[in-house]
Design a protein around this motif. Structure first.
Motif, PDB file in Angstrom:
ATOM      1  N   GLY A 107     -66.981   8.316 -47.253  1.00  0.00           N
ATOM      2  CA  GLY A 107     -65.629   7.825 -46.958  1.00  0.00           C
ATOM      3  C   GLY A 107     -64.690   8.893 -46.450  1.00  0.00           C
ATOM      4  N   MET A 108     -65.261   9.931 -45.829  1.00  0.00           N
ATOM      5  CA  MET A 108     -64.406  10.969 -45.251  1.00  0.00           C
ATOM      6  C   MET A 108     -64.129  10.641 -43.789  1.00  0.00           C
ATOM      7  SD  MET A 108     -65.785  14.495 -46.945  1.00  0.00           S
ATOM      8  CE  MET A 108     -67.523  14.313 -46.824  1.00  0.00           C
ATOM      9  N   ASN A 109     -63.091  11.286 -43.269  1.00  0.00           N
ATOM     10  CA  ASN A 109     -62.638  10.988 -41.915  1.00  0.00           C
ATOM     11  C   ASN A 109     -63.036  12.158 -40.999  1.00  0.00           C
ATOM     12  OD1 ASN A 109     -61.210  10.198 -39.689  1.00  0.00           O
ATOM     13  ND2 ASN A 109     -59.194  10.515 -40.618  1.00  0.00           N
ATOM     14  N   TYR A 110     -64.126  11.978 -40.288  1.00  0.00           N
ATOM     15  CA  TYR A 110     -64.630  13.051 -39.419  1.00  0.00           C
ATOM     16  C   TYR A 110     -63.771  13.116 -38.171  1.00  0.00           C
ATOM     17  CZ  TYR A 110     -68.014  16.043 -37.082  1.00  0.00           C
ATOM     18  OH  TYR A 110     -68.626  17.097 -36.455  1.00  0.00           O
ATOM     19  N   ILE A 111     -63.073  14.220 -37.984  1.00  0.00           N
ATOM     20  CA  ILE A 111     -62.131  14.301 -36.855  1.00  0.00           C
ATOM     21  C   ILE A 111     -62.804  14.843 -35.606  1.00  0.00           C
ATOM     22  CG2 ILE A 111     -59.960  15.238 -36.034  1.00  0.00           C
ATOM     23  CD1 ILE A 111     -59.069  15.703 -38.818  1.00  0.00           C
ATOM     24  N   GLU A 112     -63.527  15.933 -35.736  1.00  0.00           N
ATOM     25  CA  GLU A 112     -63.948  16.628 -34.533  1.00  0.00           C
ATOM     26  C   GLU A 112     -65.025  17.679 -34.795  1.00  0.00           C
ATOM     27  OE1 GLU A 112     -60.562  17.416 -32.249  1.00  0.00           O
ATOM     28  OE2 GLU A 112     -61.516  18.929 -31.007  1.00  0.00           O
ATOM     29  N   THR A 113     -65.828  17.944 -33.775  1.00  0.00           N
ATOM     30  CA  THR A 113     -66.792  19.050 -33.839  1.00  0.00           C
ATOM     31  C   THR A 113     -66.371  20.122 -32.841  1.00  0.00           C
ATOM     32  OG1 THR A 113     -68.453  17.286 -33.891  1.00  0.00           O
ATOM     33  CG2 THR A 113     -69.264  19.555 -33.866  1.00  0.00           C
ATOM     34  N   VAL A 114     -66.339  21.363 -33.300  1.00  0.00           N
ATOM     35  CA  VAL A 114     -66.133  22.490 -32.385  1.00  0.00           C
ATOM     36  C   VAL A 114     -67.475  23.199 -32.266  1.00  0.00           C
ATOM     37  CG1 VAL A 114     -64.935  24.674 -32.015  1.00  0.00           C
ATOM     38  CG2 VAL A 114     -63.730  22.749 -33.073  1.00  0.00           C
ATOM     39  N   VAL A 115     -68.074  23.143 -31.088  1.00  0.00           N
ATOM     40  CA  VAL A 115     -69.369  23.799 -30.905  1.00  0.00           C
ATOM     41  C   VAL A 115     -69.200  25.028 -30.015  1.00  0.00           C
ATOM     42  CG1 VAL A 115     -70.948  21.863 -31.245  1.00  0.00           C
ATOM     43  CG2 VAL A 115     -69.910  22.210 -29.008  1.00  0.00           C
ATOM     44  N   ALA A 116     -70.050  26.017 -30.249  1.00  0.00           N
ATOM     45  CA  ALA A 116     -70.030  27.219 -29.406  1.00  0.00           C
ATOM     46  C   ALA A 116     -71.477  27.611 -29.104  1.00  0.00           C
ATOM     47  CB  ALA A 116     -69.280  28.345 -30.109  1.00  0.00           C
ATOM     48  N   PRO A 117     -72.032  27.068 -28.010  1.00  0.00           N
ATOM     49  CA  PRO A 117     -73.404  27.434 -27.626  1.00  0.00           C
ATOM     50  C   PRO A 117     -73.452  28.818 -26.986  1.00  0.00           C
ATOM     51  CG  PRO A 117     -72.662  25.405 -26.516  1.00  0.00           C
ATOM     52  CD  PRO A 117     -71.465  26.056 -27.117  1.00  0.00           C
ATOM     53  N   GLY A 118     -74.637  29.421 -26.997  1.00  0.00           N
ATOM     54  CA  GLY A 118     -74.842  30.701 -26.314  1.00  0.00           C
ATOM     55  C   GLY A 118     -74.255  31.891 -27.051  1.00  0.00           C
ATOM     56  N   MET A 119     -74.059  31.751 -28.363  1.00  0.00           N
ATOM     57  CA  MET A 119     -73.423  32.825 -29.147  1.00  0.00           C
ATOM     58  C   MET A 119     -74.469  33.585 -29.950  1.00  0.00           C
ATOM     59  SD  MET A 119     -70.411  32.659 -28.307  1.00  0.00           S
ATOM     60  CE  MET A 119     -70.141  31.572 -26.920  1.00  0.00           C
ATOM     61  N   ASN A 120     -74.905  34.710 -29.439  1.00  0.00           N
ATOM     62  CA  ASN A 120     -75.917  35.486 -30.154  1.00  0.00           C
ATOM     63  C   ASN A 120     -75.345  36.730 -30.811  1.00  0.00           C
ATOM     64  OD1 ASN A 120     -78.574  34.260 -30.155  1.00  0.00           O
ATOM     65  ND2 ASN A 120     -78.330  34.248 -27.920  1.00  0.00           N
ATOM     66  N   GLY A 121     -74.472  37.430 -30.103  1.00  0.00           N
ATOM     67  CA  GLY A 121     -73.909  38.658 -30.669  1.00  0.00           C
ATOM     68  C   GLY A 121     -72.870  38.349 -31.730  1.00  0.00           C
ATOM     69  N   LYS A 122     -72.715  39.284 -32.661  1.00  0.00           N
ATOM     70  CA  LYS A 122     -71.689  39.115 -33.690  1.00  0.00           C
ATOM     71  C   LYS A 122     -70.307  39.139 -33.032  1.00  0.00           C
ATOM     72  CE  LYS A 122     -69.760  41.148 -37.807  1.00  0.00           C
ATOM     73  NZ  LYS A 122     -69.838  42.202 -38.794  1.00  0.00           N
ATOM     74  N   GLY A 123     -69.578  38.063 -33.179  1.00  0.00           N
ATOM     75  CA  GLY A 123     -68.224  38.003 -32.633  1.00  0.00           C
ATOM     76  C   GLY A 123     -68.155  37.646 -31.161  1.00  0.00           C
ATOM     77  N   SER A 124     -69.305  37.288 -30.564  1.00  0.00           N
ATOM     78  CA  SER A 124     -69.303  37.005 -29.121  1.00  0.00           C
ATOM     79  C   SER A 124     -68.428  35.790 -28.766  1.00  0.00           C
ATOM     80  CB  SER A 124     -70.725  36.814 -28.579  1.00  0.00           C
ATOM     81  OG  SER A 124     -71.414  35.847 -29.318  1.00  0.00           O
ATOM     82  N   VAL A 125     -68.157  34.941 -29.761  1.00  0.00           N
ATOM     83  CA  VAL A 125     -67.355  33.746 -29.477  1.00  0.00           C
ATOM     84  C   VAL A 125     -65.925  34.113 -29.047  1.00  0.00           C
ATOM     85  CG1 VAL A 125     -66.472  33.279 -31.829  1.00  0.00           C
ATOM     86  CG2 VAL A 125     -66.958  31.374 -30.281  1.00  0.00           C
ATOM     87  N   ARG A 126     -65.493  35.322 -29.422  1.00  0.00           N
ATOM     88  CA  ARG A 126     -64.152  35.756 -28.994  1.00  0.00           C
ATOM     89  C   ARG A 126     -64.022  35.757 -27.467  1.00  0.00           C
ATOM     90  NH1 ARG A 126     -61.469  37.812 -33.308  1.00  0.00           N
ATOM     91  NH2 ARG A 126     -62.764  38.984 -34.769  1.00  0.00           N
ATOM     92  N   GLU A 127     -65.159  36.002 -26.792  1.00  0.00           N
ATOM     93  CA  GLU A 127     -65.143  36.068 -25.320  1.00  0.00           C
ATOM     94  C   GLU A 127     -65.266  34.691 -24.677  1.00  0.00           C
ATOM     95  OE1 GLU A 127     -64.515  39.114 -24.565  1.00  0.00           O
ATOM     96  OE2 GLU A 127     -65.029  39.767 -26.598  1.00  0.00           O
TER      97      GLU A 127
END
Ligand SMILES: Cc1cc2nc3c(=O)[nH]c(=O)nc-3n(C[C@H](O)[C@H](O)[C@H](O)COP(=O)(O)O)c2cc1C
Length: 187
Positions: free
Chosen positions: A148-168
């Motif tokens: 009974g929870m309200n699923y709002i959204e998925t944030v996906v980040a493909p291609g992220m191998n390095g530590k912290g690479s999502v910042r780029e």
């Protein structure tokens, strides 16, 4: 005048890598919600002691889990937070072991706690497209639906191998920011 109800956001990081992609996504979502007036807390599952469910059904008999561990301190945070940001990287097409341990323990929690919670999933992965996340997204959505929870959204980040690479990744950070804004828009 538009009135927004106050919201408390709980960020749950399921990656063992501090400062990694999952934590960056969760932090970005939370920071954006806080800019809009929310309050927040964050927990790192890898730094908590959470024992695996033993399927003893002790919780069903007594109302509480046989384990006396850090779920006891997590439970009040879960209860008081209207929004849960569930972060896990993809490990072998699924969530991390730390994340799954945590979710298995939901079995022993009074189901009323889950009702109406807003959920955002934040999921980085090394693979080049979000197909790698399909089982994990499906798992989280099905659990939310069941509880009974309200699923709002998925944030996906493909291609992220390095530590912290999502910042780029402008697109991943932008979608995390949009998700943070939606927290205050959705009821
Ligand atoms: C044990 C392990 C298994 C992984 N399995 C997958 C996988 O099946 N698919 C994928 O796309 N990435 C996989 N990855 C890559 C991670 O999902 C990726 O590096 C992610 O950005 C890590 O997030 P973090 O920085 O928050 O730890 C795996 C990484 C590890 C350490």
């Amino acid at each position: 005048m538009v009135y927004y109800a106050h919201k408390h956001v709980l960020g749950i990081v399921g990656s063992p890598r501090r400062g990694g992609n999952t934590e960056i996504l969760v932090d970005t979502i939370i920071a954006t919600a806080v800019e809009q007036g929310a309050t927040s807390e964050k927990v790192i599952l890898n730094e908590l002691e959470i024992a695996p469910c033993q399927a003893c059904n002790g919780c069903q008999r007594t109302g509480s889990c046989i384990h006396e561990d850090d779920m006891e301190q997590l439970l009040p945070l879960m209860e008081k937070s209207e929004v849960w940001v569930l972060g896990t990287p993809i490990y072998w097409w699924g969530p991390t072991a730390q994340f799954k341990l945590f979710v298995d323990r939901w079995y022993g929690i009074d189901q009323r706690i889950f009702q109406g919670k807003q959920v955002i999933a934040a999921i980085p992965m090394g693979g080049g497209n979000d197909h790698y996340a399909r089982h994990t997204i499906g798992m989280i959505k099905d659990i939310c639906n069941y509880l009974g929870m309200n699923y709002i959204e998925t944030v996906v980040a493909p291609g992220m191998n390095g530590k912290g690479s999502v910042r780029e990744s402008t697109s991943a950070i932008e979608s995390a920011r949009l998700a943070g804004m939606r927290i205050m828009d959705s009821c």
